[in-house]
Design a protein around this motif. Structure first.
Motif, PDB file in Angstrom:
ATOM      1  N   ASP A 167       0.729  -1.231   0.172  1.00  0.00           N
ATOM      2  CA  ASP A 167       0.009   0.062   0.042  1.00  0.00           C
ATOM      3  C   ASP A 167       0.790   1.280  -0.067  1.00  0.00           C
ATOM      4  O   ASP A 167       0.240   2.360   0.421  1.00  0.00           O
ATOM      5  CB  ASP A 167      -1.043   0.083   0.995  1.00  0.00           C
ATOM      6  N   LEU A 168       2.016   1.360  -0.615  1.00  0.00           N
ATOM      7  CA  LEU A 168       3.181   2.365  -0.368  1.00  0.00           C
ATOM      8  C   LEU A 168       2.407   3.644  -1.104  1.00  0.00           C
ATOM      9  O   LEU A 168       2.608   4.705  -0.447  1.00  0.00           O
ATOM     10  CB  LEU A 168       4.281   1.913  -1.170  1.00  0.00           C
ATOM     11  N   PRO A 169       1.635   3.578  -2.398  1.00  0.00           N
ATOM     12  CA  PRO A 169       1.343   4.830  -2.880  1.00  0.00           C
ATOM     13  C   PRO A 169       0.251   5.484  -2.021  1.00  0.00           C
ATOM     14  O   PRO A 169       0.086   6.608  -1.974  1.00  0.00           O
ATOM     15  CB  PRO A 169       0.736   4.355  -4.165  1.00  0.00           C
ATOM     16  N   LEU A 170      -0.639   4.718  -1.300  1.00  0.00           N
ATOM     17  CA  LEU A 170      -1.773   5.391  -0.517  1.00  0.00           C
ATOM     18  C   LEU A 170      -0.948   6.066   0.838  1.00  0.00           C
ATOM     19  O   LEU A 170      -1.336   7.175   0.892  1.00  0.00           O
ATOM     20  CB  LEU A 170      -2.495   4.065   0.141  1.00  0.00           C
ATOM     21  N   VAL A 171       0.320   5.619   1.282  1.00  0.00           N
ATOM     22  CA  VAL A 171       0.954   6.046   2.534  1.00  0.00           C
ATOM     23  C   VAL A 171       1.663   7.213   1.847  1.00  0.00           C
ATOM     24  O   VAL A 171       1.433   8.219   2.449  1.00  0.00           O
ATOM     25  CB  VAL A 171       1.882   5.033   3.041  1.00  0.00           C
ATOM     26  N   LEU A 172       2.409   7.129   1.033  1.00  0.00           N
ATOM     27  CA  LEU A 172       3.583   7.984   0.616  1.00  0.00           C
ATOM     28  C   LEU A 172       2.847   9.072  -0.142  1.00  0.00           C
ATOM     29  O   LEU A 172       3.105  10.248  -0.200  1.00  0.00           O
ATOM     30  CB  LEU A 172       4.708   7.383  -0.209  1.00  0.00           C
ATOM     31  N   ASP A 173       1.976   8.813  -1.271  1.00  0.00           N
ATOM     32  CA  ASP A 173       1.537   9.938  -2.140  1.00  0.00           C
ATOM     33  C   ASP A 173      -0.046  10.269  -1.720  1.00  0.00           C
ATOM     34  O   ASP A 173      -0.036  11.320  -1.479  1.00  0.00           O
ATOM     35  CB  ASP A 173       1.583   8.996  -3.639  1.00  0.00           C
ATOM     36  N   SER A 174      -0.863   9.513  -1.610  1.00  0.00           N
ATOM     37  CA  SER A 174      -2.273   9.716  -1.286  1.00  0.00           C
ATOM     38  C   SER A 174      -2.348  10.571  -0.083  1.00  0.00           C
ATOM     39  O   SER A 174      -3.088  11.394   0.002  1.00  0.00           O
ATOM     40  CB  SER A 174      -3.166   8.585  -1.435  1.00  0.00           C
ATOM     41  N   LEU A 175      -1.647   9.833   1.070  1.00  0.00           N
ATOM     42  CA  LEU A 175      -1.605  10.513   2.194  1.00  0.00           C
ATOM     43  C   LEU A 175      -0.272  11.431   2.619  1.00  0.00           C
ATOM     44  O   LEU A 175      -0.617  12.240   3.761  1.00  0.00           O
ATOM     45  CB  LEU A 175      -1.782   9.295   3.295  1.00  0.00           C
ATOM     46  N   ASN A 176       0.397  11.318   1.615  1.00  0.00           N
ATOM     47  CA  ASN A 176       1.473  12.194   1.908  1.00  0.00           C
ATOM     48  C   ASN A 176       2.188  11.809   3.304  1.00  0.00           C
ATOM     49  O   ASN A 176       2.620  13.109   3.995  1.00  0.00           O
ATOM     50  CB  ASN A 176       1.223  13.627   1.796  1.00  0.00           C
ATOM     51  N   ALA A 177       2.236  10.730   3.773  1.00  0.00           N
ATOM     52  CA  ALA A 177       2.764  10.291   4.798  1.00  0.00           C
ATOM     53  C   ALA A 177       4.213   9.542   4.653  1.00  0.00           C
ATOM     54  O   ALA A 177       4.782   9.328   3.566  1.00  0.00           O
ATOM     55  CB  ALA A 177       1.872   9.267   5.772  1.00  0.00           C
ATOM     56  N   ARG A 178       4.625   9.353   5.810  1.00  0.00           N
ATOM     57  CA  ARG A 178       6.024   8.816   5.927  1.00  0.00           C
ATOM     58  C   ARG A 178       5.743   7.030   5.880  1.00  0.00           C
ATOM     59  O   ARG A 178       5.054   6.741   6.638  1.00  0.00           O
ATOM     60  CB  ARG A 178       7.233   9.077   7.095  1.00  0.00           C
ATOM     61  N   ASN A 179       6.788   6.366   5.175  1.00  0.00           N
ATOM     62  CA  ASN A 179       6.881   4.964   5.399  1.00  0.00           C
ATOM     63  C   ASN A 179       8.068   4.607   6.372  1.00  0.00           C
ATOM     64  O   ASN A 179       9.006   4.802   6.030  1.00  0.00           O
ATOM     65  CB  ASN A 179       7.001   4.312   4.021  1.00  0.00           C
ATOM     66  N   VAL A 180       7.689   4.399   7.658  1.00  0.00           N
ATOM     67  CA  VAL A 180       8.601   3.984   8.571  1.00  0.00           C
ATOM     68  C   VAL A 180       9.338   2.818   8.010  1.00  0.00           C
ATOM     69  O   VAL A 180       8.967   1.890   7.624  1.00  0.00           O
ATOM     70  CB  VAL A 180       8.234   3.709  10.106  1.00  0.00           C
ATOM     71  N   PHE A 181      10.896   3.105   8.251  1.00  0.00           N
ATOM     72  CA  PHE A 181      11.525   1.914   7.571  1.00  0.00           C
ATOM     73  C   PHE A 181      12.984   1.775   8.427  1.00  0.00           C
ATOM     74  O   PHE A 181      13.531   2.770   8.978  1.00  0.00           O
ATOM     75  CB  PHE A 181      12.029   2.562   5.892  1.00  0.00           C
ATOM     76  N   GLU A 182      13.467   0.372   8.538  1.00  0.00           N
ATOM     77  CA  GLU A 182      14.728   0.246   8.998  1.00  0.00           C
ATOM     78  C   GLU A 182      15.378  -1.257   8.472  1.00  0.00           C
ATOM     79  O   GLU A 182      14.730  -2.184   8.079  1.00  0.00           O
ATOM     80  CB  GLU A 182      14.395  -0.276  10.484  1.00  0.00           C
ATOM     81  N   ASN A 183      16.644  -1.181   8.334  1.00  0.00           N
ATOM     82  CA  ASN A 183      17.418  -2.099   7.835  1.00  0.00           C
ATOM     83  C   ASN A 183      17.750  -2.976   8.976  1.00  0.00           C
ATOM     84  O   ASN A 183      18.363  -2.486  10.033  1.00  0.00           O
ATOM     85  CB  ASN A 183      18.414  -1.681   6.855  1.00  0.00           C
ATOM     86  N   HIS A 184      17.818  -4.431   8.793  1.00  0.00           N
ATOM     87  CA  HIS A 184      18.202  -5.158   9.757  1.00  0.00           C
ATOM     88  C   HIS A 184      19.783  -5.384   9.848  1.00  0.00           C
ATOM     89  O   HIS A 184      20.315  -4.678   8.744  1.00  0.00           O
ATOM     90  CB  HIS A 184      17.668  -6.576   9.580  1.00  0.00           C
ATOM     91  N   GLU A 185      20.316  -5.711  10.902  1.00  0.00           N
ATOM     92  CA  GLU A 185      21.901  -5.358  11.183  1.00  0.00           C
ATOM     93  C   GLU A 185      22.430  -6.516  10.598  1.00  0.00           C
ATOM     94  O   GLU A 185      23.514  -6.560  10.198  1.00  0.00           O
ATOM     95  CB  GLU A 185      22.264  -5.374  12.674  1.00  0.00           C
ATOM     96  N   LEU A 186      21.792  -7.514  10.065  1.00  0.00           N
ATOM     97  CA  LEU A 186      22.312  -8.714   9.453  1.00  0.00           C
ATOM     98  C   LEU A 186      21.658  -8.911   7.948  1.00  0.00           C
ATOM     99  O   LEU A 186      20.298  -8.512   8.008  1.00  0.00           O
ATOM    100  CB  LEU A 186      21.825 -10.064  10.278  1.00  0.00           C
ATOM    101  N   GLU A 187      22.301  -9.500   7.212  1.00  0.00           N
ATOM    102  CA  GLU A 187      21.814  -9.883   5.818  1.00  0.00           C
ATOM    103  C   GLU A 187      20.351 -10.626   5.939  1.00  0.00           C
ATOM    104  O   GLU A 187      19.356 -10.380   5.346  1.00  0.00           O
ATOM    105  CB  GLU A 187      22.692 -10.328   4.994  1.00  0.00           C
ATOM    106  N   ARG A 188      20.420 -11.674   6.564  1.00  0.00           N
ATOM    107  CA  ARG A 188      19.286 -12.744   7.024  1.00  0.00           C
ATOM    108  C   ARG A 188      19.126 -12.495   8.410  1.00  0.00           C
ATOM    109  O   ARG A 188      19.922 -12.754   9.323  1.00  0.00           O
ATOM    110  CB  ARG A 188      19.856 -14.063   6.706  1.00  0.00           C
ATOM    111  N   GLN A 189      17.735 -12.565   8.830  1.00  0.00           N
ATOM    112  CA  GLN A 189      17.304 -12.322  10.068  1.00  0.00           C
ATOM    113  C   GLN A 189      17.547 -13.680  10.744  1.00  0.00           C
ATOM    114  O   GLN A 189      17.390 -14.602  10.075  1.00  0.00           O
ATOM    115  CB  GLN A 189      15.983 -11.832  10.304  1.00  0.00           C
ATOM    116  N   PRO A 190      17.735 -13.958  12.142  1.00  0.00           N
ATOM    117  CA  PRO A 190      17.819 -15.468  12.723  1.00  0.00           C
ATOM    118  C   PRO A 190      16.387 -15.841  12.476  1.00  0.00           C
ATOM    119  O   PRO A 190      15.383 -15.283  12.485  1.00  0.00           O
ATOM    120  CB  PRO A 190      18.037 -14.922  14.144  1.00  0.00           C
TER     121      PRO A 190
END
Length: 360
Positions: A167-190
């Motif tokens: 639902d990214l376009p709804l969040v980013l464009d239509s609502l003009n809101a932020r998509n909270v985001f975070e990369n994991h410290e590992l390539e593969r999660q445990p």
């Protein structure tokens, strides 16, 4: 001589116009002309699988996942509607993603709701969500709920492909809101759960304490039941569709239609912002229209969908979109199965959803 519109006869004095401009104000009759014009009208469109296949093959050949920028380490070909410029609609994002043998699409998490619908997969292609490895077999649908870590791991010797829906376009464009985001410290999660764990938690017997929890995962607050990680196995969905076709009458607009439900509630929608259904079509459906956007992925079969004055002819693995308020109906050539995707839950949340058959 052309007749002038009433507002064209209105004229503001230089002083009034100066006051308005100085203080960031405009008269209503000028403002309303701009309302509803952030986007052009969504267009009926179709993306043929042979073209998508050529594109994703080229991307896979040219760009290793490891070379992509952090946070975007996903090899995806994205259908673009001419009215949008960045997605298939202003509420729904669809992409076709591939992972080559031995590759991992690194772990991250975000506020957007997402799912994977497997196009060309196998037992050794896994999407890892919330600590569990989910095999990606053909036509399986796997949820990636808000703020759950997820990575895609291909331990086989074949490239895998699937449909991403967010639902990214709804969040980013239509609502003009932020998509909270975070990369994991590992390539593969445990991997912390045994295979089948999340499925086991949403049968009829459930952990008592978890049945009392109703908050959305992550730093979010809302009124909807959170969607858990879950794999809808295609063999089970197809069996249910066949049972419906053998015993029930089809819906006049959607054929034999099954909603993918939120496993926590047993009811649709699957996500608060998007609803999904599997549709078995055996005959031409009735014409109707509604104000929701609908995107379709052809699981199997051939046919055409008539949208307004246009005819979208489709075959297996094609993707097409039906814009809001367009009169449309499906015309399968024999039997066909579609995955239907809609933003209807957003409109229903505000009592804005409308649907009807044409009066003539």
């Amino acid at each position: 001589m052309a007749q002038q519109e009433p507002e064209d006869l209105l004229e503001l004095s230089t002083d009034t116009r100066s006051i308005l401009e100085e203080h960031g104000l405009r008269p209503l009759w000028e403002v309303e002309d701009d309302m509803g014009n952030v986007y052009d009208d969504l267009q009926p469109d179709i993306w043929k699988w042979e073209d998508i296949q050529a594109a994703i093959d080229g991307i896979e050949r040219d760009v290793p996942i490891a070379d992509l920028p952090p946070g975007f380490q996903r090899r995806v070909a994205v259908p673009i509607n001419t009215a949008m410029g960045n997605a298939i609609s202003n509420t729904i994002y669809v992409g076709v993603q591939t992972v080559s043998p031995g590759e991992t699409a690194p772990s991250h998490r975000h506020g957007a709701n997402a799912l994977r619908f497997t196009i060309d997969g196998h037992e050794d292609m896994k999407t890892v969500v919330a600590g569990e490895e989910f095999p990606m077999k053909n036509n399986d649908l796997i949820t990636t709920p808000q703020w759950e870590w997820h990575d895609h791991v291909n331990d086989s010797d074949e490239t895998a492909a699937w449909l991403d829906v967010l639902d990214l376009p709804l969040v980013l464009d239509s609502l003009n809101a932020r998509n909270v985001f975070e990369n994991h410290e590992l390539e593969r999660q445990p991997v912390t759960k045994t295979e089948g764990y999340w499925d086991s938690q949403y049968g009829r017997a459930r952990d008592y304490e978890s049945t009392k929890e109703d908050d959305i995962p992550g730093p979010f607050q809302g009124k909807c039941e959170a969607t858990p990680p879950f794999r809808f196995k295609w063999a089970e969905t197809l069996e249910t569709l066949r049972q419906r076709a053998d015993n029930d009458e089809p819906d006049p607009h959607d054929g034999y239609s099954l909603s993918y439900v939120n496993p926590a509630t047993g009811k649709p929608p699957l996500f608060p912002t998007m609803s999904f259904r599997a549709q078995l079509l055996q005959e031409t459906t009735d014409r109707h229209f509604h104000n929701a956007t609908e995107v379709y992925f052809v699981i199997e079969g051939e046919g055409a969908t008539h949208v307004g004055d246009e005819t979208l002819e489709w075959g297996q693995w094609d993707i097409f979109v039906v814009p809001p308020d367009e009169i449309h109906h499906h015309d399968p050539d024999g039997e066909a199965i579609l995955l239907g995707i809609t933003d209807r839950p957003v409109l229903e949340a505000f009592n804005f959803y409308a649907e009807a058959e044409p009066s003539s």
